[in-house]
Design a protein around this motif. Structure first.
Motif, PDB file in Angstrom:
ATOM      1  N   TRP A 206       0.840  -1.200   0.000  1.00 26.36           N
ATOM      2  CA  TRP A 206       0.000   0.000   0.000  1.00 26.36           C
ATOM      3  C   TRP A 206       0.879   1.256   0.000  1.00 26.36           C
ATOM      4  N   LEU A 207       1.892   1.287   0.862  1.00 25.31           N
ATOM      5  CA  LEU A 207       2.764   2.453   0.954  1.00 25.31           C
ATOM      6  C   LEU A 207       3.557   2.662  -0.334  1.00 25.31           C
ATOM      7  N   LEU A 208       4.002   1.571  -0.949  1.00 21.61           N
ATOM      8  CA  LEU A 208       4.717   1.715  -2.221  1.00 21.61           C
ATOM      9  C   LEU A 208       3.804   2.322  -3.284  1.00 21.61           C
ATOM     10  N   ASP A 209       2.558   1.867  -3.323  1.00 20.19           N
ATOM     11  CA  ASP A 209       1.622   2.383  -4.317  1.00 20.19           C
ATOM     12  C   ASP A 209       1.252   3.834  -4.018  1.00 20.19           C
ATOM     13  N   ALA A 210       0.928   4.113  -2.751  1.00 21.08           N
ATOM     14  CA  ALA A 210       0.539   5.476  -2.382  1.00 21.08           C
ATOM     15  C   ALA A 210       1.709   6.447  -2.491  1.00 21.08           C
ATOM     16  N   GLY A 211       2.922   5.933  -2.352  1.00 24.95           N
ATOM     17  CA  GLY A 211       4.097   6.795  -2.400  1.00 24.95           C
ATOM     18  C   GLY A 211       4.738   6.915  -3.765  1.00 24.95           C
ATOM     19  N   GLU A 212       4.114   6.311  -4.772  1.00 27.44           N
ATOM     20  CA  GLU A 212       4.719   6.331  -6.109  1.00 27.44           C
ATOM     21  C   GLU A 212       4.903   7.753  -6.624  1.00 27.44           C
ATOM     22  N   GLU A 213       3.923   8.624  -6.355  1.00 31.30           N
ATOM     23  CA  GLU A 213       4.032   9.999  -6.851  1.00 31.30           C
ATOM     24  C   GLU A 213       5.156  10.771  -6.163  1.00 31.30           C
TER      25      GLU A 213
END
Length: 222
Positions: A206-213
């Motif tokens: 989740w953090l990797l996806d949410a932090g992609e930007e």
């Protein structure tokens, strides 16, 4: 079976300390291998790091008797205010208020058994509970650009993470995505998440996806 060790005349405790020859794996080891761990880059505004070299103990009991024992063993008092987080031992140990009779103690890896034993010796027959939960959860640190970290958290939790509401030295239990976590702010430059092993991979992805930007990177040096 572990050998019974009688610390008081009221109850037996058991030596559950893992031997040095027993291989241990952090809750995120599988995730790093299977979900990937993008290395931090110069443009990474948020960096994630698992602090796997920590032991976790839950302390439950009366605040007065536990506070006296903790002061004798660790040289620091229990947090007395709701949601208070105390960092000590050069930043590698912490005590956090979880409820009126419950605290989370995090110490360097390999110290949980010694700390638990010393606390029990000081406490004697006091009615308290000390549980080693090191294998059941892990500590994840976020550091980087302040605004990027807060925006990442705002996408993940409903709790207000504005500095006015969440100053350093505070920790709360939050709903994160479709799981739960303990969100902590040890100082101005970083945030921490205490997450359960069973949800570690889910929240990591989740953090990797949410932090992609924010070009999130993963620091594997814990």
């Amino acid at each position: 079976m572990s050998e019974s060790v009688n610390h008081t005349d009221r109850a037996n405790t058991y030596d559950a300390c893992p031997g040095a020859d027993i291989a241990q794996e952090s809750p995120l080891a599988w995730s790093f291998f299977n979900s990937g761990a993008p290395a931090p880059r110069p443009n990474s505004r948020v960096v994630l790091r698992e602090l796997a070299d920590r032991d976790h103990l839950i302390l439950r009991g009366g605040a007065i008797v536990l506070d006296e024992a903790v002061r004798q063993v660790l040289g620091v008092g229990l947090p007395s205010r709701p949601q208070q987080l105390v960092i000590f031992n050069g930043g590698v140990s912490s005590l956090q208020w979880l409820s009126p009779d419950e605290w989370l103690l995090i110490v360097p890896f390999g110290q949980a058994c010694r700390v638990e034993t010393e606390l029990r010796q000081v406490l004697g027959g006091a009615s308290v509970a000390i549980s080693d939960v090191s294998a059941g959860q892990t500590l994840v640190e976020l550091h980087g650009e302040d605004l990027a970290m807060r925006e990442l958290l705002m996408k993940s939790v409903a709790y207000d993470v504005h500095p006015r509401n969440f100053p350093p030295g505070k920790g709360v239990t939050v709903v994160m995505a479709k799981s739960s976590a303990i969100l902590r702010r040890p100082d101005d430059s970083r945030w921490e998440l205490v997450i359960r092993r069973s949800f570690a991979d889910y929240l990591y992805r989740w953090l990797l996806d949410a932090g992609e930007e924010f070009e999130i990177g993963v620091d594997r040096n814990s």
